[in-house]
Design an enzyme around this catalytic site. Structure first.
Site, PDB file in Angstrom:
ATOM      1  N   ASP A  15     -21.195 -69.711 -29.026  1.00 57.31           N
ATOM      2  CA  ASP A  15     -20.018 -70.902 -29.327  1.00 57.31           C
ATOM      3  C   ASP A  15     -20.411 -71.735 -30.463  1.00 57.31           C
ATOM      4  O   ASP A  15     -21.684 -71.902 -30.637  1.00 57.31           O
ATOM      5  CB  ASP A  15     -20.069 -71.700 -27.919  1.00 57.31           C
ATOM      6  N   HIS A  32     -15.989 -67.058 -37.485  1.00 56.47           N
ATOM      7  CA  HIS A  32     -16.148 -66.041 -36.432  1.00 56.47           C
ATOM      8  C   HIS A  32     -16.796 -64.697 -37.341  1.00 56.47           C
ATOM      9  O   HIS A  32     -17.680 -63.941 -36.972  1.00 56.47           O
ATOM     10  CB  HIS A  32     -14.572 -65.338 -36.039  1.00 56.47           C
ATOM     11  N   LEU A 126     -32.111 -50.495 -26.377  1.00 54.84           N
ATOM     12  CA  LEU A 126     -31.458 -51.798 -26.158  1.00 54.84           C
ATOM     13  C   LEU A 126     -30.098 -51.512 -25.608  1.00 54.84           C
ATOM     14  O   LEU A 126     -29.420 -50.855 -26.254  1.00 54.84           O
ATOM     15  CB  LEU A 126     -31.465 -52.906 -26.922  1.00 54.84           C
TER      16      LEU A 126
HETATM   17  C1  IPE Z   1     -16.391 -69.460 -24.682  1.00 56.17           C
HETATM   18  O1  IPE Z   1     -16.086 -70.244 -25.545  1.00 56.17           O
HETATM   19  C2  IPE Z   1     -15.988 -68.086 -24.910  1.00 56.17           C
HETATM   20  C3  IPE Z   1     -16.717 -67.390 -25.866  1.00 56.17           C
HETATM   21  C4  IPE Z   1     -17.798 -67.670 -26.683  1.00 56.17           C
HETATM   22  C5  IPE Z   1     -16.195 -66.268 -26.308  1.00 56.17           C
HETATM   23  P1  IPE Z   1     -15.077 -71.198 -25.685  1.00 56.17           P
HETATM   24  O2  IPE Z   1     -15.081 -72.038 -26.906  1.00 56.17           O
HETATM   25  O3  IPE Z   1     -13.853 -70.613 -25.650  1.00 56.17           O
HETATM   26  O4  IPE Z   1     -15.221 -72.399 -24.389  1.00 56.17           O
HETATM   27  P2  IPE Z   1     -14.621 -73.413 -23.963  1.00 56.17           P
HETATM   28  O5  IPE Z   1     -13.058 -73.307 -24.052  1.00 56.17           O
HETATM   29  O6  IPE Z   1     -14.863 -74.613 -25.260  1.00 56.17           O
HETATM   30  O7  IPE Z   1     -14.927 -73.994 -22.508  1.00 56.17           O
HETATM   31  C1  IPE Z   2     -16.820 -69.025 -30.021  1.00 57.77           C
HETATM   32  O1  IPE Z   2     -16.751 -70.142 -31.009  1.00 57.77           O
HETATM   33  C2  IPE Z   2     -16.363 -67.692 -30.321  1.00 57.77           C
HETATM   34  C3  IPE Z   2     -15.001 -67.386 -29.464  1.00 57.77           C
HETATM   35  C4  IPE Z   2     -14.656 -68.277 -28.535  1.00 57.77           C
HETATM   36  C5  IPE Z   2     -14.354 -66.293 -29.939  1.00 57.77           C
HETATM   37  P1  IPE Z   2     -15.423 -71.197 -31.168  1.00 57.77           P
HETATM   38  O2  IPE Z   2     -14.272 -70.395 -31.824  1.00 57.77           O
HETATM   39  O3  IPE Z   2     -15.239 -71.336 -29.710  1.00 57.77           O
HETATM   40  O4  IPE Z   2     -16.025 -72.317 -31.918  1.00 57.77           O
HETATM   41  P2  IPE Z   2     -15.690 -74.052 -31.707  1.00 57.77           P
HETATM   42  O5  IPE Z   2     -16.202 -73.909 -30.023  1.00 57.77           O
HETATM   43  O6  IPE Z   2     -14.469 -74.106 -31.872  1.00 57.77           O
HETATM   44  O7  IPE Z   2     -16.493 -74.458 -32.729  1.00 57.77           O
HETATM   45 MG    MG Z   3     -15.710 -72.870 -28.376  1.00 59.37          MG
END
Ligand code: IPE
Ligand code: IPE
Ligand code: MG
Length: 241
Positions: A15, A32, A126
Site C-alpha cells: 500500500d 503503481h 520461490l
Molecule cells: C489494499 O489497499 C489493497 C491493495 C494493496 C491491493 P487499499 O489502499 O485499497 O486499502 P484501503 O481501501 O485503504 O483499506
Molecule cells: C496500493 O497503493 C496499490 C493498490 C491498491 C492497487 P494505493 O493505490 O492504495 O496507494 P495509496 O494508499 O492511495 O497511497
Molecule cells: Mg491504499
C-alpha cells in the site's frame, strides 16, 4: 540470521503507491509503476533470504471502486508486467500463481495469467502468489460454494483445502506498508495466526533493508499458537519481546 528465523511464507499488502506519486505531483498510475519495481526487487530479495512463499495483494475486490482511469491503468500495468517480468522471474526459479476472481478480467489479461503460470509451473525456489481481484470474503465464499456444490461437508479442514491458497501453508508474517493498520479484506482466513507488521514506508520505498528489518522483527517474536510461553521454551523463564 538462522533459517528458522526467516518466515517460510510472507504476505504483503503493498500500500502507498498513490501517495508516493501524489507527493511528487505525478499521476497515481506512476506510483503503481514504481510499485512494480519495488515488487520485482522484493521477490528477488525474499528468494535470497530463503523465504519460500511470497504472497502479494495487487488489486482488491474493492479497488474496482476507484476512478475508471486508475482501474484501467492497473489492468494495463498487469498486462505489461506479465510480458516484461515473467521471463526474468522464470530464470530465477520463481513459480507464479494468480489468486483471485478471474471472471471479471479481460481475455488478454486472463491469457497472460495462464501463460505465466504454465511457463513457471516447474519452478521450486520461490512460490509467488499474486492476489489480483482478490478478497478474503470472496475466497471463503467461493470455497464454501464449491464444497456445497460437490455435496461435501463443511469443516475447517475441507474449507482450508478449497481456499485459493490451499497450495501453500498459511503466512507466517503479514506486512502492510503505507501506514494503515488494517487488512482491507486480505487473507481473512489464512492470516489467523500470522505475525502482523506495519510499516509507515510507502510501498515504492519499501526496499531490501526494509524487508530485512521486517524479518528481523519477526525473528524476535514468540509464536505461541494459544499455548503458554513456558510450553514453547520449557525450563526457560526468559520473556520474549
Ligand atoms: C489494499 O489497499 C489493497 C491493495 C494493496 C491491493 P487499499 O489502499 O485499497 O486499502 P484501503 O481501501 O485503504 O483499506
Ligand atoms: C496500493 O497503493 C496499490 C493498490 C491498491 C492497487 P494505493 O493505490 O492504495 O496507494 P495509496 O494508499 O492511495 O497511497
Ligand atoms: Mg491504499
Amino acid at each position: 540470521m538462522n533459517a528458522s528465523a526467516v518466515p517460510h511464507h510472507i504476505a504483503i499488502v503493498m500500500d502507498g503507491n498513490g501517495r508516493w506519486a501524489t507527493k511528487r505531483y505525478l499521476p497515481r498510475v506512476a506510483g503503481h509503476k514504481k510499485g512494480v519495481d519495488a515488487m520485482r526487487a522484493c521477490v528477488r530479495h525474499c528468494g535470497e533470504r530463503g523465504v519460500r512463499v511470497l504472497t502479494v495483494f495487487a488489486f482488491s475486490s474493492e479497488n474496482w471502486n476507484r476512478p475508471p482511469e486508475e482501474v484501467s491503468g492497473l489492468m494495463e500495468l498487469l498486462a505489461v508486467a506479465l510480458s516484461r517480468e515473467v521471463p526474468q522471474l522464470h530464470a530465477e526459479g520463481v513459480r507464479i500463481h494468480f489468486v483471485g476472481n478471474r471472471a471479471a478480467l479481460s481475455d488478454k489479461v486472463r491469457a497472460g495469467l495462464l501463460q505465466a503460470e504454465t511457463a513457471t509451473a516447474g519452478n521450486t525456489r520461490l512460490i509467488f502468489n499474486i492476489c489480483f481481484n482478490y478478497g478474503g470474503r470472496w475466497d471463503i465464499a467461493q470455497a464454501a460454494a464449491g464444497l456445497a456444490q460437490r455435496g461435501e461437508a463443511i469443516t475447517e479442514a475441507s474449507l482450508d483445502r478449497a481456499m485459493a491458497l490451499a497450495h501453500v501453508p498459511d503466512p507466517d508474517l503479514l506486512i502492510r506498508t503505507g501506514g494503515e493498520q488494517r487488512l482491507s479484506n486480505f487473507l481473512l482466513w489464512q492470516a489467523a495466526y500470522a505475525e502482523l507488521y506495519f510499516s509507515d514506508k510507502l510501498w515504492p520505498d519499501f526496499d531490501e533493508a526494509a524487508i530485512d528489518e521486517a524479518i528481523a522483527n519477526y525473528a524476535a517474536r514468540e509464536r505461541r499458537f494459544g499455548r503458554t510461553s513456558e510450553q514453547i521454551a520449557p525450563g526457560s523463564s526468559k520473556k520474549v519481546a
